[in-house]
Design a protein around this motif. Structure first.
Motif, mmCIF file in Angstrom:
data_model
loop_
_atom_site.group_PDB
_atom_site.id
_atom_site.type_symbol
_atom_site.label_atom_id
_atom_site.label_comp_id
_atom_site.label_asym_id
_atom_site.label_seq_id
_atom_site.Cartn_x
_atom_site.Cartn_y
_atom_site.Cartn_z
ATOM 1 N N THR A 1 0.322 -1.248 -0.332
ATOM 2 C CA THR A 1 0.084 0.259 -0.022
ATOM 3 C C THR A 1 0.560 1.028 0.088
ATOM 4 N N ASP A 2 0.744 2.081 -1.243
ATOM 5 C CA ASP A 2 1.278 3.070 -1.250
ATOM 6 C C ASP A 2 0.386 4.982 -0.575
ATOM 7 N N HIS A 3 0.602 4.796 0.601
ATOM 8 C CA HIS A 3 -0.206 5.664 1.542
ATOM 9 C C HIS A 3 -0.777 7.197 1.260
ATOM 10 N N ARG A 4 0.759 7.493 0.557
ATOM 11 C CA ARG A 4 0.059 8.732 -0.169
ATOM 12 C C ARG A 4 -0.387 8.963 -0.926
ATOM 13 N N ILE A 5 -0.958 8.490 -2.140
ATOM 14 C CA ILE A 5 -2.417 8.481 -3.045
ATOM 15 C C ILE A 5 -3.122 7.034 -3.147
ATOM 16 N N GLY A 6 -3.100 6.364 -1.654
ATOM 17 C CA GLY A 6 -4.438 5.306 -0.869
ATOM 18 C C GLY A 6 -4.144 4.011 -1.811
ATOM 19 N N LEU A 7 -3.066 3.851 -2.839
ATOM 20 C CA LEU A 7 -3.150 3.003 -3.904
ATOM 21 C C LEU A 7 -2.729 0.960 -3.089
ATOM 22 N N THR A 8 -3.149 0.703 -3.250
ATOM 23 C CA THR A 8 -3.104 -0.928 -3.102
ATOM 24 C C THR A 8 -2.665 -1.780 -3.979
ATOM 25 N N ILE A 9 -1.835 -2.755 -4.368
ATOM 26 C CA ILE A 9 -1.510 -3.583 -4.694
ATOM 27 C C ILE A 9 -1.142 -4.635 -4.321
ATOM 28 N N GLN A 10 -2.258 -6.460 -4.884
ATOM 29 C CA GLN A 10 -2.709 -7.673 -4.287
ATOM 30 C C GLN A 10 -0.466 -8.241 -5.432
ATOM 31 N N LYS A 11 0.401 -7.424 -5.000
ATOM 32 C CA LYS A 11 1.085 -8.249 -5.829
ATOM 33 C C LYS A 11 2.769 -8.152 -5.105
ATOM 34 N N LEU A 12 2.731 -8.673 -4.079
ATOM 35 C CA LEU A 12 4.051 -7.855 -3.260
ATOM 36 C C LEU A 12 5.077 -8.489 -4.148
ATOM 37 N N ASP A 13 4.699 -9.988 -4.178
ATOM 38 C CA ASP A 13 6.314 -11.135 -4.537
ATOM 39 C C ASP A 13 6.737 -10.183 -6.020
ATOM 40 N N GLN A 14 5.955 -9.548 -6.747
ATOM 41 C CA GLN A 14 5.726 -9.399 -8.158
ATOM 42 C C GLN A 14 6.986 -7.700 -7.992
ATOM 43 N N ILE A 15 6.852 -7.159 -6.559
ATOM 44 C CA ILE A 15 6.942 -5.629 -6.342
ATOM 45 C C ILE A 15 8.515 -5.708 -6.168
ATOM 46 N N LEU A 16 8.511 -6.964 -5.684
ATOM 47 C CA LEU A 16 9.580 -6.952 -5.008
ATOM 48 C C LEU A 16 11.059 -7.467 -5.573
ATOM 49 N N THR A 17 10.517 -7.883 -6.930
ATOM 50 C CA THR A 17 11.151 -8.992 -8.156
ATOM 51 C C THR A 17 11.650 -7.007 -8.801
ATOM 52 N N GLY A 18 11.386 -5.885 -8.757
ATOM 53 C CA GLY A 18 11.481 -4.296 -9.243
ATOM 54 C C GLY A 18 10.110 -4.444 -9.820
ATOM 55 N N LYS A 19 9.077 -4.752 -10.013
ATOM 56 C CA LYS A 19 7.777 -4.664 -10.732
ATOM 57 C C LYS A 19 7.339 -3.558 -10.162
ATOM 58 N N LEU A 20 7.778 -2.606 -10.050
ATOM 59 C CA LEU A 20 7.282 -0.851 -9.672
ATOM 60 C C LEU A 20 6.599 -0.319 -10.513
#
Length: 355
Positions: A316-335
């Motif tokens: 969750t990015d608190h500045r814009i209230g965006l939540t994405i259910q892909k933590l495993d992918q995000i940690l591989t650099g998919k930002l």
């Protein structure tokens, strides 16, 4: 808006002339300055030229509707008018965004500093996760990450890691990562299976060129020492590690990543210049913000910007209230989903201010 765009196109044409001038070609500083300016307005000029072409085509298409046409041809022309009208609106909106004030640092390389904060060993492990995430993101963008200094822990984390990302436009995307990042997970060091909350801080500094920050040799104290590994043991008997202290500001930088003292000093100098430049920028920004009622969106590094929740695979990015259910992918650099959304939010705020 159109007058501003025409002035920018005129300047672009003038820069083309200047870049062909032998006097400019022989002057490295002027050549770099004019090339950089031309590159910064090229996208705007291309959009404006396409906009003018679309307007001309739209004018011709509308004129055809006043002529005697058979039903099939009239329908085709109507479709063309609709498509051109949509394209005109798209380009108009894009040009409004391109005319927004640009951050002068956007095209620069960046120096990223990640530090484990609250949470001990778990915070250090999370700092390592963030470093790997940003390294993979940088590589996916075609940028080159390079470690400058790292203080490791025995279990594979980082108390602190400083690295550079070389790539055009690196700061324009990485600057949104400034702040405190929070992780919620069962630590590898925890046998009881309880979820812990830990934090790591990220600082993203634009690389400063020598012409942008005036640092005199007489203002720098240089200390050399032997490099050390985990636990502080000496790993190099030569005095290759370098510590630079900028006396006027008190900024201190150490580097021991290279075996050569000269290379360590060069790397440390890049970080020192970036930190001093950043300090001056932060002071100027603080002065500017004094009369503002809210400091929201100023990039305060103590502000918690994002939470990484492992049990629910959620970020969750608190500045814009965006939540994405892909933590495993995000940690591989998919930002990209987060960074694209943050860029759009930034543009929307700037447009609101401009209006």
């Amino acid at each position: 808006m159109l007058d501003r765009l025409q002035a920018i196109e005129n300047r672009y044409e003038k820069l083309n002339e200047l870049l062909s001038d032998p006097d400019v070609i022989s002057d490295t500083n002027k050549l770099r300055e004019y090339s950089k300016e031309q590159s910064s307005i090229e996208e705007t000029v291309q959009a404006f030229r396409e906009y003018k072409e679309v307007l001309e085509q739209l004018k011709d298409a509308k004129a055809m509707l006043d002529e005697k046409l058979d039903a099939e041809m009239r329908e085709m022309v109507k479709e063309e008018v609709a498509e051109l009208s949509d394209r005109e609106k798209e380009l108009s909106e894009r040009m409004r965004i391109l005319l927004l004030p640009k951050d002068p640092n956007d095209d620069k390389n960046v120096i990223v500093e990640i530090r484990g904060a609250a949470g001990g060993d778990e915070a250090a492990l999370f700092a390592g996760d963030l470093f790997r995430m940003y390294s993979r993101y940088a590589e996916a963008q075609g940028w080159k990450p390079e470690v400058i200094e790292a203080s490791t822990t025995g279990i594979g984390g980082y108390k602190e890691i400083i690295f550079m990302i070389n790539g055009n436009g690196a700061y324009s995307k990485m600057k949104f990562e400034n702040g405190a990042h929070r992780v919620q997970r069962v630590p590898e060091t925890e046998s009881g299976g309880r979820i812990h909350t830990s934090t790591a801080t990220v600082a993203v500094l634009p690389e400063a060129e020598e012409v942008e920050v005036d640092i005199h040799e007489k203002d720098i104290r240089v200390d050399t020492f032997a490099s050390s590994g985990p636990g502080g043991q000496s790993v190099n008997t030569t005095m290759s590690a370098v510590r630079l202290t900028h006396i006027p500001t008190g900024v201190v930088v150490s580097c021991q990543d290279e075996k050569s003292q000269i290379k360590n000093k060069e790397k440390a100098m890049k970080v020192l210049r970036a930190r001093v430049y950043d300090k001056f920028q932060q002071e100027a920004q603080a002065e500017y913000d004094q009369n503002r009622k809210s400091a929201v969106g100023t990039g305060d590094r103590s502000e918690r910007i994002r939470t990484y929740n492992f049990p629910q695979n959620r970020v969750t990015d608190h500045r814009i209230g965006l939540t994405i259910q892909k933590l495993d992918q995000i940690l591989t650099g998919k930002l990209d989903e987060f960074i694209d959304a943050l860029i759009l939010d930034d543009q929307a705020k700037k447009m609101e201010q401009a209006e």
